[in-house]
Design a protein around this motif. Structure first.
Motif, mmCIF file in Angstrom:
data_model
loop_
_atom_site.group_PDB
_atom_site.id
_atom_site.type_symbol
_atom_site.label_atom_id
_atom_site.label_comp_id
_atom_site.label_asym_id
_atom_site.label_seq_id
_atom_site.Cartn_x
_atom_site.Cartn_y
_atom_site.Cartn_z
ATOM 1 N N ARG A 119 0.855 -1.337 -0.056
ATOM 2 C CA ARG A 119 -0.080 -0.238 0.216
ATOM 3 C C ARG A 119 0.876 1.458 0.223
ATOM 4 N N SER A 120 0.683 2.283 -0.919
ATOM 5 C CA SER A 120 1.553 3.212 -0.916
ATOM 6 C C SER A 120 1.116 4.792 0.039
ATOM 7 N N HIS A 177 0.278 10.870 6.591
ATOM 8 C CA HIS A 177 -0.722 10.950 6.768
ATOM 9 C C HIS A 177 -1.745 9.825 6.382
ATOM 10 N N SER A 219 2.259 8.682 1.081
ATOM 11 C CA SER A 219 3.404 9.275 0.832
ATOM 12 C C SER A 219 4.587 9.842 2.448
ATOM 13 N N ARG A 237 -4.755 7.990 5.249
ATOM 14 C CA ARG A 237 -6.419 8.057 5.330
ATOM 15 C C ARG A 237 -7.217 6.846 5.565
ATOM 16 N N HIS A 254 -8.043 -2.578 3.544
ATOM 17 C CA HIS A 254 -7.597 -4.039 4.130
ATOM 18 C C HIS A 254 -6.756 -3.444 5.083
ATOM 19 N N PHE A 255 -6.151 -2.933 4.330
ATOM 20 C CA PHE A 255 -4.497 -2.249 5.532
ATOM 21 C C PHE A 255 -4.825 -1.034 6.582
ATOM 22 N N THR A 256 -5.706 0.296 6.223
ATOM 23 C CA THR A 256 -6.057 1.012 6.306
ATOM 24 C C THR A 256 -7.333 0.926 7.749
ATOM 25 N N PHE A 269 -5.887 3.755 -5.635
ATOM 26 C CA PHE A 269 -5.783 2.506 -4.263
ATOM 27 C C PHE A 269 -5.053 1.398 -4.993
HETATM 28 C C1 LIG Z 1 2.605 7.144 -5.221
HETATM 29 C C2 LIG Z 1 0.366 7.368 -3.902
HETATM 30 C C3 LIG Z 1 0.321 8.034 -2.182
HETATM 31 C C4 LIG Z 1 -0.406 7.930 -2.002
HETATM 32 N N1 LIG Z 1 -0.431 8.724 -0.319
HETATM 33 C C5 LIG Z 1 -1.573 8.061 -0.159
HETATM 34 C C6 LIG Z 1 -0.975 9.412 2.121
HETATM 35 O O1 LIG Z 1 -0.421 9.845 1.851
HETATM 36 N N2 LIG Z 1 -2.546 9.400 2.133
HETATM 37 C C7 LIG Z 1 -3.423 7.831 2.266
HETATM 38 O O2 LIG Z 1 -4.338 8.332 2.808
HETATM 39 N N3 LIG Z 1 -3.681 7.263 1.129
HETATM 40 C C8 LIG Z 1 -2.721 7.519 0.135
HETATM 41 N N4 LIG Z 1 -2.147 7.353 -0.981
HETATM 42 C C9 LIG Z 1 -3.777 6.085 -1.226
HETATM 43 C C10 LIG Z 1 -3.400 4.628 -0.118
HETATM 44 O O3 LIG Z 1 -2.601 3.937 -1.056
HETATM 45 C C11 LIG Z 1 -4.963 4.068 -0.560
HETATM 46 O O4 LIG Z 1 -5.770 4.976 -0.353
HETATM 47 C C12 LIG Z 1 -4.967 2.498 0.697
HETATM 48 O O5 LIG Z 1 -3.719 1.544 -0.608
HETATM 49 C C13 LIG Z 1 -6.161 1.697 1.033
HETATM 50 O O6 LIG Z 1 -5.615 0.276 1.570
HETATM 51 P P1 LIG Z 1 -6.847 -0.235 2.024
HETATM 52 O O7 LIG Z 1 -5.891 -1.814 1.748
HETATM 53 O O8 LIG Z 1 -6.883 0.082 3.165
HETATM 54 O O9 LIG Z 1 -7.808 -0.227 0.983
HETATM 55 P P2 LIG Z 1 -8.505 -1.922 0.423
HETATM 56 O O10 LIG Z 1 -8.199 -2.558 0.886
HETATM 57 O O11 LIG Z 1 -6.630 -1.376 -0.824
HETATM 58 O O12 LIG Z 1 -9.204 -0.744 -0.713
HETATM 59 C C14 LIG Z 1 -10.918 -0.896 -0.302
HETATM 60 C C15 LIG Z 1 -11.785 -0.617 -1.670
HETATM 61 O O13 LIG Z 1 -11.888 0.637 -1.336
HETATM 62 C C16 LIG Z 1 -12.098 1.574 -2.268
HETATM 63 N N5 LIG Z 1 -10.833 2.301 -2.170
HETATM 64 C C17 LIG Z 1 -9.931 2.500 -1.793
HETATM 65 N N6 LIG Z 1 -8.386 3.660 -1.560
HETATM 66 C C18 LIG Z 1 -9.415 3.835 -2.101
HETATM 67 C C19 LIG Z 1 -9.364 5.810 -2.583
HETATM 68 N N7 LIG Z 1 -7.419 6.331 -2.610
HETATM 69 N N8 LIG Z 1 -9.342 6.241 -3.975
HETATM 70 C C20 LIG Z 1 -11.003 5.693 -3.264
HETATM 71 N N9 LIG Z 1 -11.446 4.091 -2.997
HETATM 72 C C21 LIG Z 1 -10.727 3.760 -2.547
HETATM 73 C C22 LIG Z 1 -11.923 0.985 -3.403
HETATM 74 O O14 LIG Z 1 -12.832 0.781 -3.435
HETATM 75 C C23 LIG Z 1 -11.116 -0.668 -2.618
HETATM 76 O O15 LIG Z 1 -11.455 -1.694 -3.018
HETATM 77 C C24 LIG Z 1 -1.757 6.592 -2.144
HETATM 78 C C25 LIG Z 1 -1.928 6.024 -3.335
HETATM 79 C C26 LIG Z 1 -0.552 6.377 -4.263
HETATM 80 C C27 LIG Z 1 -0.811 5.764 -5.869
#
Ligand SMILES: Cc1cc2nc3c(=O)[nH]c(=O)nc-3n(C[C@H](O)[C@H](O)[C@H](O)COP(=O)(O)OP(=O)(O)OC[C@H]3O[C@@H](n4cnc5c(N)ncnc54)[C@H](O)[C@@H]3O)c2cc1C
Length: 341
Positions: free
Chosen positions: A148-149, A165, A151, A167, A173-175, A334
């Motif tokens: 998971r990415s 930071h 910044s 959100r 899965h991770f947040t 994402f």
């Molecule tokens: C280059 C880069 C830099 C980033 N930097 C930041 C940062 O500094 N801070 C930050 O908070 N996030 C950042 N993000 C976004 C962050 O990586 C994702 O929100 C995170 O991977 C979500 O992980 P998760 O396992 O909780 O959600 P997942 O399990 O991957 O997602 C569950 C579901 O939630 C929805 N979802 C997830 N993320 C998003 C999203 N961003 N927008 C809309 N719907 C979404 C989708 O439907 C997804 O299938 C960055 C992403 C990139 C590519």
């Protein structure tokens, strides 16, 4: 089967292993090409095939349209060569000597900055240091080959603790873990630094920085670095959020605006709440920027945050004179496709 890729402008060559993407192979061999999400979603790594054939991989239409593909465009983060290739691609020299490493770290502090934003402070092992450019990101490595990415929100000179930071994505899965299970002293592993989102220091053009939500994180890193280096070029930060509570460190850019004459700050809210008593700018952040700068021909624009904000901004700046190679962005896509590096 190994193939050879040549970058047309510089003549630099590198080899690509079986099933490897062009971008992954370039990075592995110390050649940094422009890239951001590595998911085939943001379009930053778009290049042109001069000769040769590729498997285009999986990508989103918004990142590569059929028309662009027919004209020779390709996303290097997804493309796997089927023959030797010659490509027209952007090389990013500032990042080329910075190694991408996998490092262990410890969660030192968890601090809730807003109802859905956690500041996670990470400490590297004794004697270790992460070399990075302000604005770059890291990938947190999770079990099951997931990543998971996020910044980096701190400037490279203050690398005692690396701050993120994060959100909260409901059911993410991770947040979700960050908000419910993660504890101080937990161990994590990350890969980084990644991406080519950083302030182009060779330029003295006025820079407009546009953050959406936690897109403030890389902007904080970039601005703290710029202030520490004493850069004098005009810097104007727009921070778009829904309501006042989402401007989770609002006092910080306000204090910079008092302190640094070359810095301006404009927060913009799109869904104010009655208790906000907001007298500032309202609406979409890209619309506020265009209202203030209808002619962007002398500017550079840096943007980070949610994909819809980046997409709207890309369309808006195009018709207001911004040169194509002066828009730099990290779209917070994402990880729906496993990123490949
Ligand atoms: C280059 C880069 C830099 C980033 N930097 C930041 C940062 O500094 N801070 C930050 O908070 N996030 C950042 N993000 C976004 C962050 O990586 C994702 O929100 C995170 O991977 C979500 O992980 P998760 O396992 O909780 O959600 P997942 O399990 O991957 O997602 C569950 C579901 O939630 C929805 N979802 C997830 N993320 C998003 C999203 N961003 N927008 C809309 N719907 C979404 C989708 O439907 C997804 O299938 C960055 C992403 C990139 C590519």
């Amino acid at each position: 089967m190994t193939f050879k890729v040549r970058i047309e402008s510089s003549g630099r060559e590198f080899s690509v292993q079986d099933k490897e993407t062009v971008l992954a192979a370039a990075l592995r061999q110390g050649i940094t090409l422009a890239y951001s999400c590595r998911n085939g979603a943001c379009g930053t790594c778009k290049a042109r095939i001069v000769s040769g054939r590729v498997d285009y991989g999986s990508y989103e239409d918004k990142a590569l349209s059929e028309a662009e593909k027919s004209a020779g465009a390709v996303l290097l983060c997804q493309a796997v060569p089927l023959t030797d290739l010659v490509v027209q691609a952007k090389e990013i020299n500032a990042a080329k000597d910075i190694p991408i490493r996998i490092m262990p770290c410890r969660v030192m502090q968890l601090q809730k900055l807003a109802h859905d934003v956690m500041q996670v402070s990470l400490k590297l092992a004794e004697g270790q240091r992460l070399q990075f450019l302000a604005g770059q990101y890291i990938d947190i490595l999770l079990s099951g080959n997931l990543r998971r990415s996020f910044s980096l929100a701190t400037a490279p000179s203050t690398d005692e603790l690396l701050q993120l930071h994060i959100r909260h994505v409901p059911d993410g899965h991770f947040t979700e873990q960050v908000f419910s299970k993660m504890k101080e002293r937990d161990l994590l592993r990350f890969q980084g630094p990644l991406g080519t989102f950083f302030l182009r220091e060779e330029s003295d053009s006025p820079a407009i920085l546009v953050a959406g939500g936690t897109g403030f994180a890389p902007m904080k890193s970039i601005l703290e670095h710029a202030f520490a280096q004493g850069f004098q070029r005009p810097l104007h930060l727009y921070w778009g959020a829904r309501a006042r509570r989402d401007l989770y460190l609002d006092e910080l850019p306000r204090s910079w605006a008092q302190k640094y004459p070359n810095f301006r700050y404009t927060p913009v809210l799109s869904e104010t709440r009655p208790e906000d008593q907001w007298t500032g700018r309202q609406g979409w952040v890209h619309a506020a920027l265009i209202a203030d700068y209808p002619d962007l021909s002398r500017h550079e624009v840096y943007a980070s945050g949610p994909p819809p904000m980046i997409d709207a901004l890309k369309q808006a700046v195009k018709v207001h004179g911004l040169k194509e190679d002066r828009l730099y962005y990290d779209s917070f896509e994402f990880a729906h496709i496993a990123a490949k590096v």
